[in-house]
Enzyme design. Structure first.
Site, PDB file in Angstrom:
ATOM      1  N   LYS A  48      20.362  27.511  36.889  1.00 28.69           N
ATOM      2  CA  LYS A  48      20.235  26.997  36.111  1.00 28.69           C
ATOM      3  C   LYS A  48      21.858  26.814  34.587  1.00 28.69           C
ATOM      4  CE  LYS A  48      15.946  26.631  34.370  1.00 28.69           C
ATOM      5  NZ  LYS A  48      15.291  25.570  34.034  1.00 28.69           N
ATOM      6  N   SER A  63      12.182  32.883  28.461  1.00 35.91           N
ATOM      7  CA  SER A  63      12.526  34.755  29.089  1.00 35.91           C
ATOM      8  C   SER A  63      12.882  34.733  30.240  1.00 35.91           C
ATOM      9  CB  SER A  63      11.168  35.304  29.417  1.00 35.91           C
ATOM     10  OG  SER A  63      10.177  34.751  30.128  1.00 35.91           O
ATOM     11  N   GLU A 123       5.567  22.858  44.744  1.00 29.72           N
ATOM     12  CA  GLU A 123       5.491  23.237  43.067  1.00 29.72           C
ATOM     13  C   GLU A 123       3.637  25.037  43.777  1.00 29.72           C
ATOM     14  OE1 GLU A 123       3.512  20.285  41.287  1.00 29.72           O
ATOM     15  OE2 GLU A 123       4.262  20.972  39.951  1.00 29.72           O
ATOM     16  N   GLY A 163       0.625  26.159  40.258  1.00 28.53           N
ATOM     17  CA  GLY A 163       0.968  25.093  39.302  1.00 28.53           C
ATOM     18  C   GLY A 163       1.944  23.534  39.773  1.00 28.53           C
ATOM     19  N   ASP A 166       1.108  20.951  38.408  1.00 24.36           N
ATOM     20  CA  ASP A 166       1.574  19.756  37.170  1.00 24.36           C
ATOM     21  C   ASP A 166       1.788  18.725  38.050  1.00 24.36           C
ATOM     22  OD1 ASP A 166       3.052  21.670  36.722  1.00 24.36           O
ATOM     23  OD2 ASP A 166       4.011  20.811  35.682  1.00 24.36           O
ATOM     24  N   SER A 188      16.677  27.936  44.521  1.00 26.31           N
ATOM     25  CA  SER A 188      16.427  27.465  42.797  1.00 26.31           C
ATOM     26  C   SER A 188      17.661  28.640  42.734  1.00 26.31           C
ATOM     27  CB  SER A 188      15.645  26.865  43.135  1.00 26.31           C
ATOM     28  OG  SER A 188      14.755  28.131  42.572  1.00 26.31           O
TER      29      SER A 188
END
Lengths: 317, 317
Positions: B51, B76, B202, B206, B208, B302
């Site tokens: 990130k 968060s 995924e 989750g 999606d 990640s």
């Protein structure tokens, strides 16, 4: 004799076989330690510790006929798995002599590399005798854990790589057990950068090298009680000790609690698993055992082989 | 639009600031997975996750006046700490909007980088509204977690570096949340190596992005229940989804149990701590979710931000 050329030769043999482990840095660790730290992550080495460097170099330096007869080591720790893996890569038989109460995971790990495990009763039999007996019966060549120049030369490649990556180090911290790693690393580091100061780090209870340096001769302290199972030797090696005397500045000591606090920090913040023995160098900085303020300090994270159940205990204590 | 040049520009901005994280390999993992795996260890990135790449690139790409007014993010998780660290490096004020039940360690981590934490009640207030309100009051610029080309370009540098180090990959596995990482990584990878197949991964619950790809439009599944807290988005991003549609081969799914088994293996054998979200790509290989037999497969690990108490629970379960 151990020379810088021996270490260069080891580097050539290890090229493409050992991992060139990364050098890690952490701003948060630096802030805490008050100096700029460069971690040579040998916990990410093959078989989980620097030991693979020395073991493989030793096998590679043997003559073909000797190696083909087979390889023997006595160890219940990282040296066992390192020798087993090296023998597997050379496709030669290996036997590892282990106490019959060795942790199941280490027995499984060693067998996983294809080595035969020979048990002995550590309370009633002498390990070296068992080893010699097996060696004579099978004709296997022994790979000593530290007191061997081929082994030391292999271990020295860790510092060689670190100084290739980060040439301008002011100091280097290396854990000390029998002294193979520090003898090799100090030889490499002092050759490449004569002004560097090399420090050994021992557990408080396992201060045999510190006492030996103070006395000017090898002192036997018996097997020390410490969670740093890789550093539980009772005395420095015959061949390693003179090198340590000549090249090492001083020895720093850390407690078991200090190792655990450092392991926790490294796991939580740096995301790497270091075993207690592997964390002593970092712990000496983390707990300010010497004034390195503002300096650039290299640390060998020597290994990461931790039983996860034990890790859970330490972290929750 | 997101172009390869955007990713190259991000790489230049990040040079010497983000870690160039190492590429890890494990013979034992390969044997288990049946293919040759190259792990891009973004868990060793600054602030513990990829990130930081996107957050820093976003700030660096802003004009000076905009950045100086201050930076806002709502998260968060890893994005919060990444934005806080990036703002600290630019010496500009930052505010992070977090739910008032966010884990104490994440609040402390974010404050540790000097950011102001603004709490909201996640059961009664909409996060985006709180964010917009704060943004208007303070005049702070929002750094979105994924739906922003500057952010995607930063994330793409992870794959760029991986392919610089290991050019001949057959496939690349990337975890998918909002899609910022995979949009950036697929753009980089497909440019450098058009034949590479990029897969998203995924959590089973989750899924999606999988459902969205099947339907040909963005599907909202509500907040999924999974231990992969970094992948709990309800729908792919508006800007990321078309890129995923164009460049991604397919989506693989893994369960929470499969993530834990993989994390355990990576900690025990590879000595690195990976968080559940960070482990999904490795888990897809570890549990053979697709036939990559004999291929060279890149995986982005990640992130590694795990609460150690939770880790203890998972490992002992």
């Amino acid at each position: 004799m151990l020379t810088f050329d021996d270490i260069l030769a080891a580097q050539t043999r290890l090229h493409g076989i050992a991992h060139r482990t990364p050098v890690l840095t952490s701003q948060q660790f630096n802030e805490r330690a008050g100096c700029e730290v460069f971690f040579k992550a040998e916990n990410l080495q093959r078989a989980g510790a620097f030991k693979f460097r020395g073991a493989y170099n030793c096998l590679a330096a043997m003559d073909e006929a000797e190696r083909q007869r087979g390889i023997l080591a006595f160890s219940s720790g990282n040296h066992a798995q390192a020798v087993a893996l090296a023998a597997k890569l050379f496709n030669v038989p290996a036997a590892i002599v282990m106490p019959n109460d060795a942790p199941a995971i280490k027995v499984a790990g060693t067998r996983g590399y294809g080595a035969e495990v020979i048990f002995y009763d550590r309370y009633h039999v002498n390990r070296e005798e068992v080893g010699r007996q097996v060696s004579e019966e099978k004709g296997y060549a022994i790979v000593p854990p530290f007191d061997d120049y081929r082994v030391m030369a292999g271990q020295g490649t860790a510092a060689l790589e670190l100084l290739e990556d980060i040439p301008e180090l002011d100091a280097l911290l290396v854990c000390v057990s029998g002294g193979g790693l520090i003898a090799g690393c100090a030889t490499a580091a002092k050759h490449l950068r004569p002004a560097i100061r090399v420090f050994g780090v021992e557990p408080e209870t396992g201060n045999d090298t510190l006492l030996s340096l103070r006395k000017g001769e090898r002192v036997d302290i018996g097997v020390p009680q410490t969670i740093a199972d890789g550093l539980q030797v009772n005395a420095p090696g015959k061949l390693t000790f003179p090198i340590v005397q000549r090249l090492v500045e001083d020895i720093l000591l850390v407690s078991d609690e200090e190792m655990i606090a450092t392991m926790r920090f490294m796991l939580e913040r740096m995301k790497v698993l270091v075993e207690p023995s592997g964390a002593v160098g970092a712990a000496a900085l983390f707990h300010h055992k010497f004034d390195f303020a503002g300096e650039r300090v290299g640390v060998i994270l020597s290994g990461g082989n931790v039983d996860l159940a034990k890790l859970g205990e330490w972290l929750s204590a």
